[in-house]
Design a protein around this motif. Structure first.
Motif, short mmCIF file in Angstrom:
data_model
loop_
_atom_site.label_atom_id
_atom_site.label_comp_id
_atom_site.label_asym_id
_atom_site.label_seq_id
_atom_site.Cartn_x
_atom_site.Cartn_y
_atom_site.Cartn_z
N UNK A 172 -29.49 -20.82 -18.63
CA UNK A 172 -29.78 -20.44 -20.01
C UNK A 172 -30.51 -21.57 -20.75
N UNK A 173 -30.03 -22.81 -20.56
CA UNK A 173 -30.67 -23.95 -21.21
C UNK A 173 -32.12 -24.08 -20.80
N UNK A 174 -32.36 -23.90 -19.51
CA UNK A 174 -33.70 -24.11 -18.96
C UNK A 174 -34.65 -22.97 -19.31
N UNK A 175 -34.18 -21.72 -19.11
CA UNK A 175 -35.07 -20.57 -19.23
C UNK A 175 -35.18 -20.03 -20.64
N UNK A 176 -34.08 -20.03 -21.39
CA UNK A 176 -34.08 -19.38 -22.70
C UNK A 176 -34.18 -20.36 -23.86
N UNK A 177 -33.48 -21.47 -23.77
CA UNK A 177 -33.52 -22.46 -24.84
C UNK A 177 -34.78 -23.31 -24.74
N UNK A 178 -35.28 -23.49 -23.51
CA UNK A 178 -36.46 -24.32 -23.32
C UNK A 178 -36.16 -25.81 -23.38
#
Length: 310
Positions: A14-20
């Protein structure tokens, strides 16, 4: 794989893909949450929904105390880990993996107030004089130093710049430089004449030499010896070498130049909220630590110069 480990994996995705989040941030969270998962597993916890607040508090104490083959962490490192744990549990609640966040009321250990180490203006000038601007490498290094000090940018922000990000600013000084900070938050900072001149010289007389070595030329502004994008670690190395050649006598990192940028602006009369915007801080509270540096400087001047100070 336990449900706890799966939950950690989902949060990192989630941190990598959605939060950027940046690769550096994700790596830090992965390290902290791996320790956390190991601590909970040893305590017999296998599900994120079963974690209790006292176990989160115990994890913080465990990090602070250290143990056999495991060094004790500084209060700042423990605070960072607790923040990662709190954010992880908040995600688990949103994702339906848990009913409540057991870390919500857990306080990290108190940290002593550390003042940033800023260079003097003369020290910065000595550092900026080091690169040999008659050589391609020196032109590259000059751009790195001028951007770090001239804009207050993080080293990751400077290394991420492409040629297209700066080309229009060379013709129009009124155009600011667009930077992407933590969480891909965008800000515009002024680009001074010294930085523009260094970039112009690099693009004309330095970068073509580097790009000729590239197997596959790319858009990066700053290049390494093989013609690829200059990495964050390589930028650290360049700065360390320049600091050594300048004989400053103090350790210098990219963050040192960021600290110096902020401190020198405040010393010159800049408003703290302007400095906050330039640094890309979410809260002015983060920026206000630099005001402590300038107050300390004023105190030193007073004690040294005033006949009735002592």
């Amino acid at each position: 794989m336990s449900s706890l480990e799966r939950a950690v994996g989902a949060y990192l995705d989630h941190l990598e893909a959605e939060v950027g989040a940046s690769a550096h941030t994700v790596a830090g969270y992965r390290r902290d949450l791996a320790r956390y998962a190991a601590f909970l597993t040893d305590a017999g916890v296998s599900s994120v929904g079963d974690v209790r607040p006292d176990q989160v508090q115990g994890f913080a104490a465990w990090l602070r105390a250290g143990g056999e083959g495991r060094p004790a962490l500084a209060a700042s490192s423990v605070a960072r880990a607790v923040a990662a744990v709190r954010s992880f549990h908040a995600f688990a609640v949103r994702d339906g993996e848990a009913d409540a966040n057991p870390a919500a009321r857990v306080s990290p250990p108190k940290q002593g107030k550390r003042l940033p180490k800023a260079l003097s203006v003369d020290q910065v000038q000595a550092l900026l004089n080091v690169p040999d601007r008659t050589t391609p490498v020196g032109l590259r290094d000059a751009v790195l130093l001028e951007l770090l000090y001239g804009t207050g940018a993080r080293v990751s922000e400077v290394c991420a710049l492409d040629v297209d990000d700066v080309s229009s600013q060379l013709d129009d000084p009124d155009l600011g430089l667009r930077l992407f900070g933590k969480g891909r938050k965008e800000r515009i900072v002024p680009l001074g004449s010294y930085a523009r001149a260094a970039i112009g010289d690099w693009l004309v007389r330095g970068r073509p030499t580097f790009i000729a070595r590239a197997a596959r030329p790319g858009p990066a502004l700053l290049l390494n010896a093989r013609g690829g994008r200059l990495s964050r670690q390589s930028a650290f190395n360049v700065l360390a070498e320049c600091a050594e050649r300048a004989q400053l006598g103090v350790p210098v990192s990219p963050h040192t130049l960021r600290h110096s940028f902020a401190t020198h602006l405040l010393d010159g009369g800049a408003d703290v909220r302007v400095v906050q915007e330039l640094l890309g801080h979410a809260s002015v509270t983060t920026t206000q630590i630099y005001t402590l540096v300038t107050v300390e400087h004023l105190r030193e001047v007073f004690l040294t110069a005033h006949p009735r100070a002592r």
